[in-house]
Scaffold this motif. Structure first.
Motif, PDB file in Angstrom:
ATOM      1  N   VAL A 151     -15.148 -27.710  48.726  1.00 42.24           N
ATOM      2  CA  VAL A 151     -16.226 -27.464  47.754  1.00 42.24           C
ATOM      3  C   VAL A 151     -15.669 -27.575  46.329  1.00 42.24           C
ATOM      4  O   VAL A 151     -16.290 -28.181  45.445  1.00 42.24           O
ATOM      5  CB  VAL A 151     -16.898 -26.091  48.005  1.00 42.24           C
ATOM      6  CG1 VAL A 151     -17.784 -25.690  46.834  1.00 42.24           C
ATOM      7  CG2 VAL A 151     -17.720 -26.148  49.283  1.00 42.24           C
ATOM      8  N   GLY A 152     -14.477 -27.022  46.099  1.00 37.98           N
ATOM      9  CA  GLY A 152     -13.838 -27.178  44.785  1.00 37.98           C
ATOM     10  C   GLY A 152     -13.626 -28.651  44.470  1.00 37.98           C
ATOM     11  O   GLY A 152     -13.846 -29.103  43.344  1.00 37.98           O
ATOM     12  N   ALA A 153     -13.241 -29.411  45.515  1.00 37.28           N
ATOM     13  CA  ALA A 153     -12.959 -30.842  45.315  1.00 37.28           C
ATOM     14  C   ALA A 153     -14.216 -31.637  44.976  1.00 37.28           C
ATOM     15  O   ALA A 153     -14.129 -32.720  44.393  1.00 37.28           O
ATOM     16  CB  ALA A 153     -12.300 -31.423  46.560  1.00 37.28           C
ATOM     17  N   LEU A 154     -15.408 -31.111  45.323  1.00 36.86           N
ATOM     18  CA  LEU A 154     -16.640 -31.840  44.979  1.00 36.86           C
ATOM     19  C   LEU A 154     -16.715 -32.080  43.472  1.00 36.86           C
ATOM     20  O   LEU A 154     -17.242 -33.096  43.019  1.00 36.86           O
ATOM     21  CB  LEU A 154     -17.875 -31.052  45.442  1.00 36.86           C
ATOM     22  CG  LEU A 154     -18.198 -31.070  46.938  1.00 36.86           C
ATOM     23  CD1 LEU A 154     -19.384 -30.155  47.237  1.00 36.86           C
ATOM     24  CD2 LEU A 154     -18.490 -32.484  47.432  1.00 36.86           C
ATOM     25  N   ALA A 155     -16.144 -31.140  42.707  1.00 34.99           N
ATOM     26  CA  ALA A 155     -16.173 -31.288  41.242  1.00 34.99           C
ATOM     27  C   ALA A 155     -15.332 -32.474  40.782  1.00 34.99           C
ATOM     28  O   ALA A 155     -15.501 -32.956  39.657  1.00 34.99           O
ATOM     29  CB  ALA A 155     -15.693 -30.002  40.576  1.00 34.99           C
ATOM     30  N   THR A 156     -14.433 -32.954  41.659  1.00 34.84           N
ATOM     31  CA  THR A 156     -13.651 -34.133  41.273  1.00 34.84           C
ATOM     32  C   THR A 156     -14.410 -35.425  41.603  1.00 34.84           C
ATOM     33  O   THR A 156     -14.087 -36.482  41.104  1.00 34.84           O
ATOM     34  CB  THR A 156     -12.267 -34.162  41.983  1.00 34.84           C
ATOM     35  OG1 THR A 156     -12.482 -34.337  43.388  1.00 34.84           O
ATOM     36  CG2 THR A 156     -11.485 -32.882  41.738  1.00 34.84           C
ATOM     37  N   PHE A 157     -15.413 -35.307  42.477  1.00 36.99           N
ATOM     38  CA  PHE A 157     -16.206 -36.490  42.838  1.00 36.99           C
ATOM     39  C   PHE A 157     -17.452 -36.628  41.960  1.00 36.99           C
ATOM     40  O   PHE A 157     -17.989 -37.704  41.797  1.00 36.99           O
ATOM     41  CB  PHE A 157     -16.652 -36.401  44.303  1.00 36.99           C
ATOM     42  CG  PHE A 157     -15.527 -36.669  45.270  1.00 36.99           C
ATOM     43  CD1 PHE A 157     -15.351 -37.939  45.801  1.00 36.99           C
ATOM     44  CD2 PHE A 157     -14.641 -35.666  45.640  1.00 36.99           C
ATOM     45  CE1 PHE A 157     -14.315 -38.199  46.690  1.00 36.99           C
ATOM     46  CE2 PHE A 157     -13.604 -35.913  46.525  1.00 36.99           C
ATOM     47  CZ  PHE A 157     -13.441 -37.189  47.050  1.00 36.99           C
ATOM     48  N   TYR A 158     -17.952 -35.496  41.483  1.00 43.76           N
ATOM     49  CA  TYR A 158     -19.199 -35.517  40.706  1.00 43.76           C
ATOM     50  C   TYR A 158     -18.965 -34.874  39.358  1.00 43.76           C
ATOM     51  O   TYR A 158     -18.282 -33.851  39.270  1.00 43.76           O
ATOM     52  CB  TYR A 158     -20.308 -34.760  41.451  1.00 43.76           C
ATOM     53  CG  TYR A 158     -20.551 -35.331  42.819  1.00 43.76           C
ATOM     54  CD1 TYR A 158     -21.188 -36.558  42.974  1.00 43.76           C
ATOM     55  CD2 TYR A 158     -20.096 -34.666  43.957  1.00 43.76           C
ATOM     56  CE1 TYR A 158     -21.375 -37.103  44.237  1.00 43.76           C
ATOM     57  CE2 TYR A 158     -20.280 -35.209  45.223  1.00 43.76           C
ATOM     58  CZ  TYR A 158     -20.924 -36.422  45.351  1.00 43.76           C
ATOM     59  OH  TYR A 158     -21.097 -36.963  46.596  1.00 43.76           O
ATOM     60  N   GLN A 159     -19.561 -35.443  38.339  1.00 39.28           N
ATOM     61  CA  GLN A 159     -19.451 -34.862  37.004  1.00 39.28           C
ATOM     62  C   GLN A 159     -20.281 -33.591  36.968  1.00 39.28           C
ATOM     63  O   GLN A 159     -21.491 -33.644  37.036  1.00 39.28           O
ATOM     64  CB  GLN A 159     -19.981 -35.852  35.942  1.00 39.28           C
ATOM     65  CG  GLN A 159     -19.142 -37.102  35.807  1.00 39.28           C
ATOM     66  CD  GLN A 159     -17.668 -36.788  35.567  1.00 39.28           C
ATOM     67  OE1 GLN A 159     -17.349 -36.010  34.684  1.00 39.28           O
ATOM     68  NE2 GLN A 159     -16.782 -37.368  36.348  1.00 39.28           N
ATOM     69  N   ALA A 160     -19.608 -32.448  36.922  1.00 39.50           N
ATOM     70  CA  ALA A 160     -20.357 -31.187  36.949  1.00 39.50           C
ATOM     71  C   ALA A 160     -20.555 -30.695  35.515  1.00 39.50           C
ATOM     72  O   ALA A 160     -20.031 -29.672  35.128  1.00 39.50           O
ATOM     73  CB  ALA A 160     -19.598 -30.160  37.770  1.00 39.50           C
ATOM     74  N   ASN A 161     -21.305 -31.469  34.737  1.00 41.71           N
ATOM     75  CA  ASN A 161     -21.502 -31.020  33.357  1.00 41.71           C
ATOM     76  C   ASN A 161     -22.623 -29.977  33.282  1.00 41.71           C
ATOM     77  O   ASN A 161     -23.203 -29.602  34.284  1.00 41.71           O
ATOM     78  CB  ASN A 161     -21.696 -32.203  32.403  1.00 41.71           C
ATOM     79  CG  ASN A 161     -23.038 -32.865  32.620  1.00 41.71           C
ATOM     80  OD1 ASN A 161     -24.005 -32.201  32.975  1.00 41.71           O
ATOM     81  ND2 ASN A 161     -23.091 -34.177  32.432  1.00 41.71           N
ATOM     82  N   GLU A 162     -22.942 -29.545  32.100  1.00 43.44           N
ATOM     83  CA  GLU A 162     -23.812 -28.386  31.917  1.00 43.44           C
ATOM     84  C   GLU A 162     -25.297 -28.729  31.832  1.00 43.44           C
ATOM     85  O   GLU A 162     -26.116 -27.831  31.699  1.00 43.44           O
ATOM     86  CB  GLU A 162     -23.415 -27.677  30.618  1.00 43.44           C
ATOM     87  CG  GLU A 162     -22.064 -27.005  30.680  1.00 43.44           C
ATOM     88  CD  GLU A 162     -22.182 -25.530  31.004  1.00 43.44           C
ATOM     89  OE1 GLU A 162     -22.967 -24.836  30.330  1.00 43.44           O
ATOM     90  OE2 GLU A 162     -21.509 -25.083  31.930  1.00 43.44           O
ATOM     91  N   SER A 163     -25.667 -30.018  31.838  1.00 47.07           N
ATOM     92  CA  SER A 163     -27.088 -30.337  31.621  1.00 47.07           C
ATOM     93  C   SER A 163     -27.912 -29.822  32.803  1.00 47.07           C
ATOM     94  O   SER A 163     -27.426 -29.765  33.941  1.00 47.07           O
ATOM     95  CB  SER A 163     -27.281 -31.843  31.466  1.00 47.07           C
ATOM     96  OG  SER A 163     -27.233 -32.459  32.733  1.00 47.07           O
ATOM     97  N   ASP A 164     -29.181 -29.453  32.512  1.00 44.31           N
ATOM     98  CA  ASP A 164     -30.029 -28.892  33.562  1.00 44.31           C
ATOM     99  C   ASP A 164     -30.168 -29.868  34.727  1.00 44.31           C
ATOM    100  O   ASP A 164     -30.158 -29.470  35.891  1.00 44.31           O
ATOM    101  CB  ASP A 164     -31.414 -28.539  33.005  1.00 44.31           C
ATOM    102  CG  ASP A 164     -31.358 -27.234  32.215  1.00 44.31           C
ATOM    103  OD1 ASP A 164     -30.287 -26.585  32.217  1.00 44.31           O
ATOM    104  OD2 ASP A 164     -32.376 -26.874  31.587  1.00 44.31           O
ATOM    105  N   GLU A 165     -30.288 -31.145  34.431  1.00 46.49           N
ATOM    106  CA  GLU A 165     -30.474 -32.141  35.494  1.00 46.49           C
ATOM    107  C   GLU A 165     -29.207 -32.251  36.356  1.00 46.49           C
ATOM    108  O   GLU A 165     -29.274 -32.322  37.575  1.00 46.49           O
ATOM    109  CB  GLU A 165     -30.851 -33.498  34.866  1.00 46.49           C
ATOM    110  CG  GLU A 165     -31.061 -34.631  35.863  1.00 46.49           C
ATOM    111  CD  GLU A 165     -31.969 -34.288  37.056  1.00 46.49           C
ATOM    112  OE1 GLU A 165     -32.856 -33.410  36.935  1.00 46.49           O
ATOM    113  OE2 GLU A 165     -31.771 -34.900  38.143  1.00 46.49           O
TER     114      GLU A 165
END
Ligand code: CMC
Length: 439
Positions: A151-165
């Motif tokens: 689950v932590g690694a998902l952040a390396t595959f997807y840009q987890a930025n702060e926008s609502d979308e």
């Protein structure tokens, strides 16, 4: 009459301030009253006015936030998600409907549920590069840390930025992919090839297939088993400010992304005093069965302060009466055992332990009753879930609650980074001693 108009009236506000007297001075402190009448003295400005902090080991009597997600009355054995009693949700709803309720705040309309289900379904696949990720884990890795890491690694595959979308998409991805990650962790531990998700199945059936199917063989999901799993997940979906949810909030309060926060929640859940208890309950029951030891003998050890043994699946920080989730699961057990044709020996031992404990002064005087973990393992075992996956099952169920709390915290106008104080009890100032002069 619509469902919404049946909500009970909020409790009317009572005294709005409390007064603290200390060292000849008096301090007025605001009092907040919740919709169910719970009251809290607000000490957030106390340090500025008096220099005092409050001390509460294990946060047993500290409210960390105001929340609208879940209500528990531990004395009366009440649990409600967004106002809806857990008993009604377990009987009439589905896990994805409950996930929507927790995350969005209201039960979905038919169209809303269809679109939520559709979105959750089409994101179930993991990026193929995850093969290298799982391939690098030891074969005998416990699936809980594998899930936390994935689950932590998902952040390396997807840009987890702060926008609502982007946050909305992260929510959907997590709900869709955690069952795939969980099943993959299990298959990896067996050395078996992964089973890809099948998007024509419902949430729980898809998970069961990914867990138990083998390539090129037909696999039939028993609807009764899928429904039992759905109920288990509903019962686990939220439990207000428990250890893992508070962890998710704490990590998220630094503005860490959703994947990092949920990964931390999974790690917190793993401990044996929290979600790990379901694994320990079944191991305890098996140990009693294998040693042909009596329930009485085991309870004597659990009561002995010189023995570290505890009656696992008993006791709760908040419930001082029967956990309503345990009551629902206890009723579910016989039907599942009958369907699966397995032995009822562990259920019999559990019921015997409960019967004796609830007549024993030690357990009664401390308000120790069965909690959700006491009977869940019996069902997991009956439907073929391996013991080291029990806590992973808890995580799958708890995910919508973690997400709902993380989102609520982000939108809270009172939002601040989590940062408790302490009372320092260490050495006072002393002078550095050179190495050759130390005794
Ligand atoms: N067996 C024997 N004694 C117990 C148990 C137990 N399961 N639970 C609590 N006690 C005793 C404890 O020794 C203490 O006795 P005394 O007052 O004489 O020192 C008293 O009851 C109060 O216990 P506590 O540990 O101060 O209570 P807590 O609120 O800090 O801990 C708990 C709550 C759930 C960690 C604890 O009851 C426990 O360890 N239970 C077994 C583990 C378990 O089933 N955990 C799952 C919790 S529910 C699922 C979840 O939300 O994670």
């Amino acid at each position: 009459m619509s469902e919404k108009t049946t909500a009970e009236k909020p409790a009317t506000a009572q005294a709005t301030k409390a007064t603290l007297q200390y060292d000849g001075k008096s301090y007025d402190l605001p009092v907040h009253v919740g919709t169910e009448g719970e009251r809290a003295i607000d000490i957030s400005k106390l340090r500025t006015s008096s220099g005092l902090i409050t001390l509460d080991n294990g946060y047993g009597n500290t409210g960390a936030c105001q929340s609208s997600i879940t209500f528990i009355d531990g004395e009366r054995g009440i649990l409600r998600y967004r106002g809806y009693p857990i008993e009604e949700l377990a009987e009439r709803s589905t896990f994805l409907e409950v996930a929507y309720l927790l995350i969005q705040g209201e039960l979905p309309s038919k169209t809303q549920l269809e679109s939520f289900t559709q979105e959750t379904t089409i994101h179930t696949m993991l990026h193929e590069d995850f093969s290298r990720f799982f391939g690098s884990l030891p074969k005998d890795a416990h699936p809980m840390p594998s899930c936390a890491a994935a689950v932590g690694a998902l952040a390396t595959f997807y840009q987890a930025n702060e926008s609502d979308e982007e946050v909305r998409r992260s929510v959907i991805r997590l709900l869709a992919k955690l069952p795939t990650i969980a099943a993959r962790s299990y298959k990896h531990s067996l050395g078996q090839p992964q089973i890809y998700p099948s998007n024509n199945l419902d949430y729980c059936s898809n998970f069961l297939r990914m867990m138990f199917a083998v390539p090129c063989e037909p696999y039939h999901v028993d609807p009764l088993v899928a429904r039992a799993l759905d109920v288990l997940m509903i019962l686990h979906a939220d439990h207000e400010q428990n250890c893992s949810t508070s962890t998710v909030r704490m990590v998220g309060s630094s503005r860490a992304n959703l994947y990092a926060s949920i990964s931390a929640g999974i790690s917190a859940l793993w401990g044996s005093l929290h979600g790990g208890a379901n694994q320990e309950v079944i191991e305890m029951l098996e140990q009693i069965a294998a040693s042909e030891g009596s329930a009485e003998k085991f309870l004597t050890r659990a009561k002995d302060k010189n023995d570290t043994t505890r009656l696992m699946g008993f006791g709760h920080r908040v419930y001082k009466s029967y956990d309503p989730r345990a009551a629902i699961l206890k009723k579910l057990c016989p039907g599942i055992l009958a369907r699966m044709g397995g032995s009822s020996q562990l259920l019999d031992i559990a019921m015997k332990l409960e019967e004796i404990a609830l007549r024993d002064e030690y357990f009664v005087s401390r308000g120790l009753y069965p909690n959700v973990d006491f009977y869940s393992g019996v069902i997991y075992k009956a439907i073929g879930i391996p013991v080291n996956m029990f806590t992973v099952m808890f995580a799958l169920g708890r995910l919508p609650g973690w997400i709902a709390h993380w989102l609520e915290m982000r939108k809270d106008p009172q939002f601040r980074i989590g940062r408790p104080r302490q009372i320092y009890q260490g050495a006072t100032k002393r002078t550095y001693v050179a190495m050759d002069q130390r005794s």
